[in-house]
Design an enzyme around this catalytic site. Structure first.
Site, PDB file in Angstrom:
ATOM      1  N   GLU A  34       0.849  -1.189   0.000  1.00 40.64           N
ATOM      2  CA  GLU A  34       0.000   0.000   0.000  1.00 40.64           C
ATOM      3  C   GLU A  34       0.881   1.234   0.000  1.00 40.64           C
ATOM      4  OE1 GLU A  34      -3.827   2.186   2.056  1.00 40.64           O
ATOM      5  OE2 GLU A  34      -3.101   0.322   2.935  1.00 40.64           O
ATOM      6  N   GLU A  59       5.216   5.067   3.125  1.00 40.31           N
ATOM      7  CA  GLU A  59       4.713   6.391   3.495  1.00 40.31           C
ATOM      8  C   GLU A  59       5.869   7.393   3.520  1.00 40.31           C
ATOM      9  OE1 GLU A  59       2.888   9.569   4.195  1.00 40.31           O
ATOM     10  OE2 GLU A  59       1.601   7.795   4.082  1.00 40.31           O
ATOM     11  N   ASP A  86      10.333   7.658  -0.198  1.00 38.75           N
ATOM     12  CA  ASP A  86       9.658   7.870  -1.470  1.00 38.75           C
ATOM     13  C   ASP A  86       9.324   6.524  -2.111  1.00 38.75           C
ATOM     14  OD1 ASP A  86       8.908   8.556  -4.089  1.00 38.75           O
ATOM     15  OD2 ASP A  86      10.261  10.275  -4.123  1.00 38.75           O
ATOM     16  N   ASP A 109      -2.696  12.544  -3.494  1.00 41.67           N
ATOM     17  CA  ASP A 109      -2.912  13.984  -3.640  1.00 41.67           C
ATOM     18  C   ASP A 109      -3.182  14.312  -5.113  1.00 41.67           C
ATOM     19  OD1 ASP A 109      -2.748  16.777  -3.746  1.00 41.67           O
ATOM     20  OD2 ASP A 109      -1.233  16.849  -2.165  1.00 41.67           O
ATOM     21  N   LYS A 113      -4.206  22.086  -9.325  1.00 42.92           N
ATOM     22  CA  LYS A 113      -3.794  23.199 -10.182  1.00 42.92           C
ATOM     23  C   LYS A 113      -2.895  22.688 -11.311  1.00 42.92           C
ATOM     24  CE  LYS A 113      -4.099  26.682  -6.538  1.00 42.92           C
ATOM     25  NZ  LYS A 113      -3.371  27.688  -5.734  1.00 42.92           N
ATOM     26  N   ASP A 145     -10.991  11.248  -5.491  1.00 46.50           N
ATOM     27  CA  ASP A 145     -12.217  12.054  -5.423  1.00 46.50           C
ATOM     28  C   ASP A 145     -12.174  13.191  -6.427  1.00 46.50           C
ATOM     29  OD1 ASP A 145     -10.076  13.235  -3.859  1.00 46.50           O
ATOM     30  OD2 ASP A 145     -11.539  14.744  -3.242  1.00 46.50           O
ATOM     31  N   THR A 177     -11.310   3.936   3.511  1.00 47.07           N
ATOM     32  CA  THR A 177     -10.341   4.618   4.361  1.00 47.07           C
ATOM     33  C   THR A 177     -11.045   5.773   5.080  1.00 47.07           C
ATOM     34  OG1 THR A 177      -9.784   6.165   2.613  1.00 47.07           O
ATOM     35  CG2 THR A 177      -8.517   4.111   2.689  1.00 47.07           C
ATOM     36  N   PHE A 179     -10.559   8.866   4.438  1.00 52.73           N
ATOM     37  CA  PHE A 179     -10.973   9.779   3.371  1.00 52.73           C
ATOM     38  C   PHE A 179     -12.274   9.301   2.743  1.00 52.73           C
ATOM     39  CE2 PHE A 179      -6.493  11.380   2.950  1.00 52.73           C
ATOM     40  CZ  PHE A 179      -6.801  12.720   3.104  1.00 52.73           C
TER      41      PHE A 179
END
Length: 198
Positions: A34, A59, A86, A109, A113, A145, A177, A179
């Site tokens: 994950e 993570e 990373d 993320d 923009k 999303d 999750t 989120f």
């Protein structure tokens, strides 16, 4: 930033990070990865239900990785590891071809923009690395999303030769999750993809 491969929150640093594939692939047990688990405990929940499989959480935030390790220790799960650093390094240097049973990337993320799109984690190079690391028949789960990122993800993964299993606006209970539950409460639309390596 230094990368650390660790489990025990009391002994965080293990210097032999490049040996991660050997450490994880114990006796040929399926490896599930994950990427960007954040504050969620989905990996721990799934790992407790599949004790014969091995799970790796990756993570970039040290604070979140440490919190994850404490939760692993409290749950007494011996089949879970964490990598702080990373994920592109894990994909590029540490996971052999055809070695991973599944990847999960939930709500990365979206960098909405346009000038920031280059920062999106799922790009053609990472898509190709995910494809290479998966075993034939292995799966990739992605959720977002953001409509723009949804289209970008679809294009990148199709370009990497992934086969789309399904795309829907509901997330299975096992992959919900923090989120996902928040978006559900707010009535916001999400996209849940499941892909496979042919």
């Amino acid at each position: 930033m230094r990368d650390h491969f660790h489990l025990d929150p009391e002994a965080v640093v293990v210097e032999d990070a490049p040996s991660l594939p050997v450490a994880m692939q114990v006796a040929g047990r399926p490896l599930h990865v994950e990427i960007g688990f954040g504050k969620d405990i989905r990996t721990l929940r799934v790992a407790s239900e599949s004790p014969d499989d091995v799970f790796l959480g990756v993570e970039i935030s040290r604070k979140k990785a440490m919190s994850f390790c404490r939760k692993v220790a409290r749950a007494n799960l011996s089949n879970v590891r964490a990598y702080w650093g990373d994920a592109r390094k894990v994909l590029g240097e540490m996971l052999p071809a055809d070695s991973v049973e599944s990847f999960t990337v939930l709500f990365p993320d979206p960098w909405p923009k346009r000038r920031h799109w280059k920062n999106r984690w799922i790009q053609p190079p990472t898509s190709a690395q995910l494809f290479a690391a998966l075993r034939p028949g292995g799966r990739l789960v992605v959720a977002t999303d953001h409509d723009g990122y949804r289209d970008h993800i679809r294009a990148c993964l199709q370009g990497a030769q992934f086969e789309l299993v399904y795309e829907r606006e509901t997330i299975p209970e096992g992959d919900k999750t923090l989120f996902a539950k928040r978006f559900e409460r707010l009535g916001e639309t999400v996209t849940y993809f499941r892909w496979r390596k042919p």
